[in-house]
Design a protein around this motif. Structure first.
Motif, PDB file in Angstrom:
ATOM      1  N   ALA A 354      37.832  57.118  26.827  1.00 57.40           N
ATOM      2  CA  ALA A 354      38.618  58.389  27.166  1.00 57.40           C
ATOM      3  C   ALA A 354      37.290  59.395  27.938  1.00 57.40           C
ATOM      4  O   ALA A 354      37.911  60.207  28.756  1.00 57.40           O
ATOM      5  N   PHE A 355      36.220  59.522  27.300  1.00 58.15           N
ATOM      6  CA  PHE A 355      35.226  60.419  27.852  1.00 58.15           C
ATOM      7  C   PHE A 355      34.885  59.984  29.329  1.00 58.15           C
ATOM      8  O   PHE A 355      34.947  60.853  30.104  1.00 58.15           O
ATOM      9  N   THR A 356      34.807  58.651  29.612  1.00 54.98           N
ATOM     10  CA  THR A 356      34.214  58.297  31.078  1.00 54.98           C
ATOM     11  C   THR A 356      35.829  58.487  31.945  1.00 54.98           C
ATOM     12  O   THR A 356      35.476  58.831  32.784  1.00 54.98           O
ATOM     13  N   GLU A 357      36.872  58.330  31.324  1.00 50.03           N
ATOM     14  CA  GLU A 357      37.922  58.634  32.182  1.00 50.03           C
ATOM     15  C   GLU A 357      38.066  60.153  32.382  1.00 50.03           C
ATOM     16  O   GLU A 357      38.271  60.260  33.685  1.00 50.03           O
ATOM     17  N   ARG A 358      37.564  60.902  31.505  1.00 47.89           N
ATOM     18  CA  ARG A 358      37.772  62.311  31.807  1.00 47.89           C
ATOM     19  C   ARG A 358      36.370  62.742  33.039  1.00 47.89           C
ATOM     20  O   ARG A 358      36.573  63.642  33.710  1.00 47.89           O
ATOM     21  N   LEU A 359      35.483  61.747  32.757  1.00 54.13           N
ATOM     22  CA  LEU A 359      34.448  61.921  33.780  1.00 54.13           C
ATOM     23  C   LEU A 359      34.667  61.553  35.109  1.00 54.13           C
ATOM     24  O   LEU A 359      34.446  62.065  36.277  1.00 54.13           O
ATOM     25  N   ASP A 372      46.974  68.128  41.048  1.00 59.33           N
ATOM     26  CA  ASP A 372      48.026  68.903  40.557  1.00 59.33           C
ATOM     27  C   ASP A 372      49.136  68.260  40.179  1.00 59.33           C
ATOM     28  O   ASP A 372      50.164  68.732  39.844  1.00 59.33           O
ATOM     29  N   GLY A 373      49.162  66.985  40.515  1.00 60.36           N
ATOM     30  CA  GLY A 373      50.255  66.011  40.269  1.00 60.36           C
ATOM     31  C   GLY A 373      50.300  65.615  38.659  1.00 60.36           C
ATOM     32  O   GLY A 373      49.267  65.644  38.106  1.00 60.36           O
ATOM     33  N   PRO A 374      51.361  64.885  38.099  1.00 62.12           N
ATOM     34  CA  PRO A 374      51.373  64.191  36.991  1.00 62.12           C
ATOM     35  C   PRO A 374      50.327  63.009  37.107  1.00 62.12           C
ATOM     36  O   PRO A 374      49.954  62.477  37.731  1.00 62.12           O
ATOM     37  N   LEU A 375      49.864  62.987  35.731  1.00 60.05           N
ATOM     38  CA  LEU A 375      48.965  61.373  35.371  1.00 60.05           C
ATOM     39  C   LEU A 375      49.965  60.613  34.480  1.00 60.05           C
ATOM     40  O   LEU A 375      50.591  61.026  33.777  1.00 60.05           O
ATOM     41  N   THR A 376      49.878  59.272  35.015  1.00 63.07           N
ATOM     42  CA  THR A 376      50.550  58.291  34.472  1.00 63.07           C
ATOM     43  C   THR A 376      49.463  57.377  33.807  1.00 63.07           C
ATOM     44  O   THR A 376      48.498  57.073  34.307  1.00 63.07           O
ATOM     45  N   PHE A 377      49.768  56.676  32.483  1.00 58.22           N
ATOM     46  CA  PHE A 377      49.097  55.790  31.937  1.00 58.22           C
ATOM     47  C   PHE A 377      49.887  54.554  32.054  1.00 58.22           C
ATOM     48  O   PHE A 377      50.844  54.355  31.689  1.00 58.22           O
ATOM     49  N   THR A 378      49.008  53.434  32.616  1.00 62.05           N
ATOM     50  CA  THR A 378      49.531  52.093  32.600  1.00 62.05           C
ATOM     51  C   THR A 378      48.334  50.959  32.293  1.00 62.05           C
ATOM     52  O   THR A 378      47.416  51.477  31.798  1.00 62.05           O
ATOM     53  N   GLY A 379      48.571  49.978  32.246  1.00 62.75           N
ATOM     54  CA  GLY A 379      47.626  48.983  31.822  1.00 62.75           C
ATOM     55  C   GLY A 379      47.834  48.501  30.332  1.00 62.75           C
ATOM     56  O   GLY A 379      48.794  49.104  29.521  1.00 62.75           O
ATOM     57  N   GLY A 380      47.247  47.322  29.905  1.00 68.58           N
ATOM     58  CA  GLY A 380      47.543  46.787  28.633  1.00 68.58           C
ATOM     59  C   GLY A 380      47.317  47.772  27.578  1.00 68.58           C
ATOM     60  O   GLY A 380      47.964  47.551  26.413  1.00 68.58           O
ATOM     61  N   LEU A 390      45.040  59.917  21.961  1.00 66.32           N
ATOM     62  CA  LEU A 390      43.657  60.518  21.991  1.00 66.32           C
ATOM     63  C   LEU A 390      43.113  60.695  23.481  1.00 66.32           C
ATOM     64  O   LEU A 390      42.453  61.887  23.680  1.00 66.32           O
ATOM     65  N   ARG A 391      43.632  59.730  24.257  1.00 70.65           N
ATOM     66  CA  ARG A 391      43.126  60.348  25.638  1.00 70.65           C
ATOM     67  C   ARG A 391      43.660  61.543  26.317  1.00 70.65           C
ATOM     68  O   ARG A 391      43.085  62.314  27.033  1.00 70.65           O
ATOM     69  N   VAL A 392      44.689  61.902  26.024  1.00 73.71           N
ATOM     70  CA  VAL A 392      45.685  63.086  26.266  1.00 73.71           C
ATOM     71  C   VAL A 392      44.693  64.228  25.759  1.00 73.71           C
ATOM     72  O   VAL A 392      44.498  65.096  26.337  1.00 73.71           O
ATOM     73  N   ASP A 393      44.390  63.985  24.359  1.00 71.70           N
ATOM     74  CA  ASP A 393      43.646  65.185  23.601  1.00 71.70           C
ATOM     75  C   ASP A 393      42.290  65.323  24.496  1.00 71.70           C
ATOM     76  O   ASP A 393      41.985  66.581  24.579  1.00 71.70           O
ATOM     77  N   ILE A 394      41.644  64.132  24.556  1.00 69.68           N
ATOM     78  CA  ILE A 394      40.202  64.474  25.328  1.00 69.68           C
ATOM     79  C   ILE A 394      40.418  64.750  26.902  1.00 69.68           C
ATOM     80  O   ILE A 394      39.404  65.544  26.925  1.00 69.68           O
ATOM     81  N   LEU A 395      41.244  64.275  27.715  1.00 68.32           N
ATOM     82  CA  LEU A 395      41.548  64.831  28.792  1.00 68.32           C
ATOM     83  C   LEU A 395      41.833  66.234  28.896  1.00 68.32           C
ATOM     84  O   LEU A 395      41.698  66.923  29.877  1.00 68.32           O
ATOM     85  N   GLY A 396      42.493  67.032  28.010  1.00 66.15           N
ATOM     86  CA  GLY A 396      43.240  68.111  27.824  1.00 66.15           C
ATOM     87  C   GLY A 396      44.398  68.390  28.821  1.00 66.15           C
ATOM     88  O   GLY A 396      44.596  69.249  29.224  1.00 66.15           O
ATOM     89  N   ARG A 397      44.993  67.235  29.355  1.00 61.18           N
ATOM     90  CA  ARG A 397      46.154  67.339  29.974  1.00 61.18           C
ATOM     91  C   ARG A 397      47.429  66.231  29.796  1.00 61.18           C
ATOM     92  O   ARG A 397      46.728  65.293  29.148  1.00 61.18           O
ATOM     93  N   LEU A 440      53.411  62.591  26.963  1.00 56.35           N
ATOM     94  CA  LEU A 440      52.531  63.106  25.943  1.00 56.35           C
ATOM     95  C   LEU A 440      51.847  64.473  26.380  1.00 56.35           C
ATOM     96  O   LEU A 440      51.471  64.594  27.339  1.00 56.35           O
ATOM     97  N   GLU A 441      51.648  65.530  25.343  1.00 52.70           N
ATOM     98  CA  GLU A 441      51.090  66.510  25.660  1.00 52.70           C
ATOM     99  C   GLU A 441      49.545  66.732  24.753  1.00 52.70           C
ATOM    100  O   GLU A 441      49.593  66.279  23.559  1.00 52.70           O
ATOM    101  N   PRO A 442      48.646  67.147  25.321  1.00 46.99           N
ATOM    102  CA  PRO A 442      47.619  67.486  24.465  1.00 46.99           C
ATOM    103  C   PRO A 442      47.631  68.327  23.524  1.00 46.99           C
ATOM    104  O   PRO A 442      48.470  69.333  23.753  1.00 46.99           O
ATOM    105  N   ARG A 443      46.689  68.355  22.250  1.00 46.33           N
ATOM    106  CA  ARG A 443      46.822  69.238  21.105  1.00 46.33           C
ATOM    107  C   ARG A 443      45.702  69.959  21.471  1.00 46.33           C
ATOM    108  O   ARG A 443      44.529  69.482  21.361  1.00 46.33           O
ATOM    109  N   ALA A 444      45.745  71.348  21.516  1.00 46.25           N
ATOM    110  CA  ALA A 444      44.357  71.947  21.914  1.00 46.25           C
ATOM    111  C   ALA A 444      43.482  72.064  20.712  1.00 46.25           C
ATOM    112  O   ALA A 444      42.079  71.947  21.139  1.00 46.25           O
TER     113      ALA A 444
END
Length: 486
Positions: A354-359, A372-380, A390-397, A440-444
């Motif tokens: 998730a850190f690398t995804e944010r990077l 500024d558009g939506p982010l979608t998660f796919t893949g296994g 967890l990814r949403v929380d780390i990305l903050g979006r 999913l919404e990030p938890r601040a």
């Protein structure tokens, strides 16, 4: 207009481990699904598959999907096929395989990659390596033909050699902006295939293929895209500013843009969308492939929740070398600190991905990409509810998770677009066929927990000389801004 009660479309995905087929109506209902395993032949840097096995697996998966769903629809409107990006082989003038398929991560074409200035994961170095190994010499005409993985299948389906699509041809050196092979590859001549845009009609299923696959003869076959692009279509992230994060063995981010995203470093590349717009993105080497083999993922996810953040900081490369968000062939996985337990080690990998995804997202922002558009998660990995949050929380979006996360769904959508007669735009077709399951919404408070370890990872990657200082500086600026805003 599409009649969801009368017509369905078939999407076929040639993956690394298996072939998957989905029969889907215009409203996104999956009427039939089939899968068949594939054998991988690995030996050091060598990674090959048997093209004959691709066809047999397609036959098995398609027959299963058709047997489940064909009685519930009036007609099959069309089909499209996606494959692994960078997988290539040589065929003869009739489309018959002359070599094994060199998979996307086959690493033998090191000299060829250096010569053409590309990574070994690209198809072009591997194609040149194959031509040399096969003994092709300039002037031998069509004694050998560079062919991408799905082309083998579409040729068998239609009963004739067909053009390749520009999506798969991109990593073979095709110029997607000029829509032509570049002058520096002119010496290859007829060895290079004809290229068309994805969604172009290639032909119809022939009688012999119909008998083998269960797909009705006369079914239109349209040009597909790479598996990463197929997953993006399946996510519905097709309007400018939208992004799809595909997390499986490795991580791929793809977005939608009216114009190409320019990157002098060559880390981000741009696929041409079927409608002429652009799908920029990049592929990292981190991912679920770095998770320990053996433990039950569901159980480990529950235990990992106790370690936020982990006692250890992990950069979880699934294989040596990084491609995105920076280019570092010498990069290797590492862990700073000692995990407190097996669950903590698991948590460190989840968080490191998730850190690398944010990077990666920070790098895209650094390049000026519209975000500024939506982010979608796919893949296994999107099957893991814990990892998604967890990814949403780390990305903050926020992020969306569709009901179906299969690239095969993206090919069904592309088939519907390519065979449509009402002039419906691809994003509109996807809106009808892609169903969003969860938002999913990030938890601040959770996002704040991961600020310090993310900053430490950025520092460590820069110290090792892998992460360029301008990107590290940009990342810290964004991180400080986020901290001030919160």
């Amino acid at each position: 207009m599409f009649d969801c009660e009368a017509e369905a479309w078939l999407g076929i995905d040639l993956g690394t481990q298996s072939v998957r087929a989905l029969l889907v109506t215009a409203d996104g209902t999956v009427l039939g699904a089939g899968t068949a395993p594939l054998t991988n032949h690995r030996d050091g840097v060598r990674h090959e598959q048997d093209p004959g096995e691709w066809w047999e697996a397609v036959c098995t998966a398609s027959r299963a999907a058709m047997s489940q769903g064909s009685s519930r629809v009036r007609a099959i409107g069309g089909l499209a096929v996606c494959g692994t990006s960078g997988t290539v082989l040589l065929t003869d003038a009739q489309g018959r395989p002359l070599t094994q398929g060199l998979m996307y991560d086959d690493g033998r074409a090191v000299e060829e990659a250096a010569r053409v200035g590309r990574q070994t994961s690209w198809a072009l170095p591997k194609a040149l390596w194959l031509l040399d190994a096969y003994g092709w010499k300039e002037g031998r005409g069509q004694a050998a033909r560079v062919t991408h993985q799905p082309d083998v299948i579409t040729a068998r389906l239609t009963g004739e050699v067909v053009p390749t699509d520009s999506s798969h041809a991109l990593k073979t050196g095709y110029d997607a902006e000029r829509e032509a092979w570049p002058p520096q590859l002119a010496h290859l001549g007829a060895v290079l295939p004809e290229v068309v845009r994805p969604g172009t009609r290639l032909g119809e299923v022939c009688r012999a293929a119909a008998e083998a696959t269960g797909i009705p003869a006369g079914t239109p076959v349209v040009a597909g895209m790479t598996d990463g692009c197929a997953a993006q279509i399946a996510s519905g992230a097709l309007r400018s500013g939208a992004w799809n994060s595909v997390l499986g063995t490795t991580l791929v981010l793809k977005g939608a843009s009216a114009n190409p995203v320019r990157d002098d470093a060559g880390v981000v590349y741009n696929h041409r969308s079927p409608d002429g717009s652009w799908l920029p993105g990049g592929a990292s080497s981190v991912g679920a492939g770095a998770l320990p083999v053996g433990p039950d993922p569901s159980e480990m996810d529950i235990r990992a929740a106790e370690y936020e953040p982990s006692d250890a900081l992990t950069y979880p490369l699934a294989s040596p070398g990084e491609r995105f968000p920076f280019l570092a062939p010498e990069a290797t996985a590492f862990t700073l600190g000692t995990p407190a337990s097996e669950a903590d080690r698991w948590a460190a990998v989840l968080q490191g991905v998730a850190f690398t995804e944010r990077l990666c997202l920070d790098y895209l922002h650094h390049l000026g990409a519209l975000m500024d558009g939506p982010l979608t998660f796919t893949g296994g990995a999107a099957r893991s509810a814990y990892w998604n949050q967890l990814r949403v929380d780390i990305l903050g979006r926020p992020a969306r998770v569709p009901e179906q996360i299969e690239p095969a769904l993206g090919m069904a959508v592309l088939a519907a677009y390519g065979t449509g007669t009402g002039g419906i735009a691809l994003p509109d077709v996807a809106d009808r066929m892609v169903r969003i399951r969860t938002v999913l919404e990030p938890r601040a408070s959770h996002t704040a927990r991961f600020t310090e370890p993310y900053a430490r990872l950025v520092d460590e990657l820069e110290t090792r000389g892998w992460l360029p200082t301008p990107l590290a500086t940009h990342t810290r600026t964004r991180l400080n801004q986020d901290t001030i805003d919160s």
